[in-house]
Each structure stands twice: as structure tokens, then as C-alpha cells.
Enzyme design. Structure first.
Site, PDB file in Angstrom:
ATOM      1  N   LYS A  65       0.837  -1.207   0.000  1.00  0.00           N
ATOM      2  CA  LYS A  65       0.000   0.000   0.000  1.00  0.00           C
ATOM      3  C   LYS A  65       0.875   1.261   0.000  1.00  0.00           C
ATOM      4  O   LYS A  65       2.080   1.179   0.295  1.00  0.00           O
ATOM      5  CB  LYS A  65      -0.919  -0.014   1.228  1.00  0.00           C
ATOM      6  CG  LYS A  65      -0.162   0.022   2.560  1.00  0.00           C
ATOM      7  CD  LYS A  65      -1.095  -0.233   3.742  1.00  0.00           C
ATOM      8  CE  LYS A  65      -0.316  -0.196   5.053  1.00  0.00           C
ATOM      9  NZ  LYS A  65      -1.158  -0.593   6.204  1.00  0.00           N
ATOM     10  N   ARG A  78     -10.999  -0.338  14.064  1.00  0.00           N
ATOM     11  CA  ARG A  78     -10.618   0.551  12.973  1.00  0.00           C
ATOM     12  C   ARG A  78     -11.347   0.140  11.705  1.00  0.00           C
ATOM     13  O   ARG A  78     -12.160   0.882  11.187  1.00  0.00           O
ATOM     14  CB  ARG A  78      -9.096   0.515  12.787  1.00  0.00           C
ATOM     15  CG  ARG A  78      -8.573   1.549  11.821  1.00  0.00           C
ATOM     16  CD  ARG A  78      -7.069   1.487  11.671  1.00  0.00           C
ATOM     17  NE  ARG A  78      -6.601   0.270  10.993  1.00  0.00           N
ATOM     18  CZ  ARG A  78      -5.369   0.090  10.536  1.00  0.00           C
ATOM     19  NH1 ARG A  78      -4.452   1.019  10.714  1.00  0.00           N
ATOM     20  NH2 ARG A  78      -5.020  -1.030   9.929  1.00  0.00           N
ATOM     21  N   TYR A  90      17.121  29.660  10.470  1.00  0.00           N
ATOM     22  CA  TYR A  90      15.915  30.329  10.969  1.00  0.00           C
ATOM     23  C   TYR A  90      15.883  30.350  12.494  1.00  0.00           C
ATOM     24  O   TYR A  90      16.208  29.362  13.156  1.00  0.00           O
ATOM     25  CB  TYR A  90      14.666  29.591  10.476  1.00  0.00           C
ATOM     26  CG  TYR A  90      14.313  29.881   9.030  1.00  0.00           C
ATOM     27  CD1 TYR A  90      14.103  31.182   8.583  1.00  0.00           C
ATOM     28  CD2 TYR A  90      14.179  28.836   8.123  1.00  0.00           C
ATOM     29  CE1 TYR A  90      13.769  31.429   7.260  1.00  0.00           C
ATOM     30  CE2 TYR A  90      13.837  29.078   6.800  1.00  0.00           C
ATOM     31  CZ  TYR A  90      13.635  30.379   6.378  1.00  0.00           C
ATOM     32  OH  TYR A  90      13.300  30.628   5.081  1.00  0.00           O
ATOM     33  N   MET A 130      12.748  24.358   4.364  1.00  0.00           N
ATOM     34  CA  MET A 130      11.970  23.643   3.347  1.00  0.00           C
ATOM     35  C   MET A 130      12.865  22.851   2.397  1.00  0.00           C
ATOM     36  O   MET A 130      12.570  21.713   2.053  1.00  0.00           O
ATOM     37  CB  MET A 130      11.121  24.636   2.533  1.00  0.00           C
ATOM     38  CG  MET A 130      10.165  23.946   1.594  1.00  0.00           C
ATOM     39  SD  MET A 130       9.263  25.100   0.548  1.00  0.00           S
ATOM     40  CE  MET A 130       8.211  25.918   1.737  1.00  0.00           C
TER      41      MET A 130
HETATM   42  C1  LIG Z   1      -0.472  -1.703   6.772  1.00  0.00           C
HETATM   43  C2  LIG Z   1      -1.156  -3.012   7.044  1.00  0.00           C
HETATM   44  C3  LIG Z   1      -0.440  -4.224   7.041  1.00  0.00           C
HETATM   45  C4  LIG Z   1       1.073  -4.258   6.971  1.00  0.00           C
HETATM   46  O1  LIG Z   1       1.546  -3.826   8.218  1.00  0.00           O
HETATM   47  P1  LIG Z   1       3.107  -3.748   8.591  1.00  0.00           P
HETATM   48  O2  LIG Z   1       3.131  -3.352  10.009  1.00  0.00           O
HETATM   49  O3  LIG Z   1       3.674  -2.684   7.699  1.00  0.00           O
HETATM   50  O4  LIG Z   1       3.696  -5.076   8.309  1.00  0.00           O
HETATM   51  C5  LIG Z   1      -1.140  -5.389   7.154  1.00  0.00           C
HETATM   52  N1  LIG Z   1      -2.493  -5.392   7.312  1.00  0.00           N
HETATM   53  C6  LIG Z   1      -3.218  -4.247   7.352  1.00  0.00           C
HETATM   54  C7  LIG Z   1      -4.683  -4.318   7.526  1.00  0.00           C
HETATM   55  C8  LIG Z   1      -2.575  -3.018   7.233  1.00  0.00           C
HETATM   56  O5  LIG Z   1      -3.289  -1.890   7.284  1.00  0.00           O
END
Ligand SMILES: *Cc1c(COP(=O)(O)O)cnc(C)c1O
Length: 347
Positions: free
Chosen positions: A33, A128, A242, A290
Site C-alpha cells: 500500500k 478501525r 531560521y 523547506m
Molecule cells: C499496513 C497493514 C499491514 C502491513 O503492516 P506492517 O506493520 O507494515 O507489516 C497489514 N495489514 C493491514 C490491515 C494493514 O493496514
């Protein structure tokens, strides 16, 4: 060349997958992802597929389109976010497998694409995503009759093996899936390391592939070198950057490197993080701007053309700790201005 150079070691990611696969009981997928945590899923996923990955996971249906073009049609791409309103064309056209999170998503999917594969996401306590115990109880018979490809849930605390939540979620997932013959998945990177009880049929690590905790011993996947644009001498009492946040107590030499918070080197690194000249650490002097970071190089005999902020001396987790965040955020923040070089991954 003014932009930094981000070198992504595809072979290291593949080696990290292999080491997690060696610890997983059952199959080991890959979570790619957010464009493989910012590293380019269209480059990493094909290399992982050649190494044996058969299941890929993204968060949003739109992420599946470029990934599908990079992968052969038969490899499933699961979508954690499920089937949202407006996703139907993407899911059909790119052969994505949504992980349905609610009875409403189940109804939407079955109505829009009755013959299209799907999986089920259950909530085992994280609150979640996924169906709650009572939602699943009501839907279970119909969902199982429709032939899901996978039933999965996600652990909230798997980075800490001592957390009692891990066992509670395991028990809850077991209770919700008792007697089903559908493949099951509970573990991401942390869950792989918890041990066999958490593995079920398929694990789906993400961060561990990219060299992050809790996969200690993973090979670093990213190296980031930042060119030195200028160096200057500053006298005691003079300030740098800065807000005059860093002041010289003695004669000092400051190198200004080309990267800043616009490149994902977040401002919270100001005055806290370290860059490296070969094997020698060089502290950040003052605030991250930046596009620029000022670094104290007084102790170097010679200032190199570039200083490294990610590499063998300092991984994503060490840098993250300096900024009060996690390696995941460092990776996914890495900006668009770097020259990206990919090594390894030969077919
Ligand atoms: C992001 C995610 C993973 C992978 O998690 P890692 O901690 O990066 O291995 C697996 N399952 C779900 C549902 C996730 O959101």
C-alpha cells in the site's frame, strides 16, 4: 546535481521478504500500500512476485490499477479499504479483491459484481476496520455461501510481543472464524514475529520488507545522500538558520545540504538528527528548512560532496526516533524531488 539521491535496494527488500517467509507458517504475502511505503510498488512488487509472493495488499482500490499493470493477471491484489462507492469499475477492470468491511460493503459488492472475488475483514478488537462480532454473526452464513477468498483481521499491538492484546485478538479472531474452511490471515510484520499461532494460512508483512522495525535484522532498503551546496566558517556567537536556533560556541564549519522538510525530512528533525560523512556522524545545526539542512562539520578533515541521512549507519527507525515518529512515516514521507536509483531486482 542539486537534488538528493535516494537509492532503493530491491534485492534487500526481497531478502527481507524471504527472511519473513522463512519464519511464517503458511504463505507469506506482501503489503505494498501507499506505493510500497513510498518506494514504488510497480518496481518492488514484480521483484517480490519473482521471489514467490502470490498475494499483494493495498489500502485503496486506486492503488491497485498501476500495481495490476505491473503484475500478472492471476496474482490476487487485496484491498484493505474494501468496496467503496465509486470503486466498482476499478475493482472489475483491474481484477482487485476487496476485503469487505461491513454488511453495507458486502451488499454493495454482491449487487454490483455478483461473480467477482472478495474477502472479508473482521474487527478482532482494533476498532478501525472490519465487521464487528454481531455484524459478522448476522452475515456469516450468506458471506460464506458466496465463497470469500480470504478472511482476515489486523492486530493493534503486534510490535510489542508482551502486550496482552495480541492474545485477546487471536482468541477473538479464532472465535469468529471457527469452523470456516476459507483461508485466514491475521499477521502483518509484527504478527509474523509473534509466532506460529498468529500466522494462520497467509501473513501480509509490509514494513518488514522495507527494512523497518519490528523486523530487527532486516537489511536496510533505502540510502539517501544529500549534496553539500556550500560550506562556511562561523565565529563564536554567530547563529545558523531560521530563528538563530543554533549558535557557535567556538569557531565552527557548517555545511548546507540540499533537502528539507519539503522532501520529507520533517522539521521535527531540527537540532536532533545526525547526518553521516562516511563513518563520521555530523549533527544537524539548527532548524530544518523547506529545501535545506545545515550540518555541523567542524570535526571533518574534508567535507565530502554529499552527506548521508539514511544508510548503513542510520536506518529509518533511528532517524524516526530522532523526530519522535516511526519508520513508516519517514519512508512514506520521502519526497518527489530526489533522484531515485533502483539497484537489484533483476528478472
Ligand atoms: C499496513 C497493514 C499491514 C502491513 O503492516 P506492517 O506493520 O507494515 O507489516 C497489514 N495489514 C493491514 C490491515 C494493514 O493496514
Amino acid at each position: 546535481m542539486t537534488a538528493g539521491t535516494l537509492i532503493i535496494d530491491i534485492d534487500a527488500a526481497v531478502a527481507n521478504w524471504r527472511s519473513l517467509a522463512a519464519r511464517s507458517h503458511g504463505a507469506t504475502g506482501a503489503t505494498v500500500k501507499a506505493d510500497a511505503y513510498g518506494l514504488d510498488s510497480t518496481r518492488l512488487a514484480p521483484a517480490l512476485a519473482r521471489a514467490g509472493v502470490r498475494h499483494f495488499f493495498v489500502a485503496q482500490a486506486q492503488e491497485g490499477a498501476p500495481l495490476r499493470r505491473a503484475l500478472s493477471p492471476g496474482l490476487p491484489i487485496f484491498v484493505y479499504g474494501g468496496h467503496m462507492d465509486g470503486d466498482t469499475d476499478l475493482i472489475r477492470d483491474h481484477a482487485l479483491t476487496p476485503l469487505l468491511n461491513s454488511p453495507a460493503q458486502f451488499a454493495r459488492h454482491r449487487q454490483a459484481l455478483p461473480d467477482h472475488p472478495f474477502g472479508i475483514q473482521l474487527d478482532s478488537g482494533m476498532n478501525r476496520l472490519g465487521m464487528e462480532v454481531d455484524e459478522w454473526a448476522g452475515l456469516r452464513e450468506a458471506a460464506l455461501a458466496a465463497g470469500p477468498a480470504l478472511i482476515m483481521s489486523h492486530l493493534a499491538c503486534s510490535d510489542d510481543p508482551a502486550d496482552p492484546m495480541n492474545r485477546q485478538q487471536l482468541d477473538s479472531f479464532r472465535a469468529m472464524t471457527e469452523g470456516v474452511s476459507v483461508p485466514r490471515s491475521l499477521a502483518a510484520t509484527g504478527g509474523v514475529l509473534l509466532g506460529r499461532d498468529w500466522h494462520f494460512d497467509l501473513t501480509r508483512p509490509g514494513i518488514g520488507l522495507y527494512g523497518g522495525a519490528p523486523h530487527t535484522g532486516a537489511r536496510p532498503v533505502v540510502r539517501l545522500d544529500l549534496p553539500v551546496i556550500q560550506t562556511r566558517q562561523v565565529q563564536p556567537g554567530e547563529a545558523v538558520g531560521y530563528g538563530r536556533a543554533w549558535q557557535a560556541k567556538a569557531p565552527a564549519r557548517i555545511a548546507t545540504v540540499s533537502a528539507g522538510y519539503a522532501d520529507g525530512l520533517i522539521r521535527a528533525l531540527s537540532g536532533r538528527a545526525t547526518l553521516w560523512a562516511g563513518d563520521t556522524p555530523c549533527p544537524i545545526a539548527g532548524r530544518v528548512s523547506m529545501d535545506l539542512i545545515t550540518v555541523d562539520v567542524t570535526h571533518l578533515d574534508a567535507v565530502p560532496e554529499a552527506l548521508s541521512i539514511l544508510g548503513s549507519h542510520q536506518g529509518i527507525d533511528t532517524l524516526a526516533t530522532a523526530a519522535g515518529t516511526i519508520g513508516y512515516e519517514i519512508l512514506t514521507s520521502l519526497g518527489a524531488r530526489y533522484h531515485r536509483r533502483y539497484t537489484g531486482g533483476a528478472a
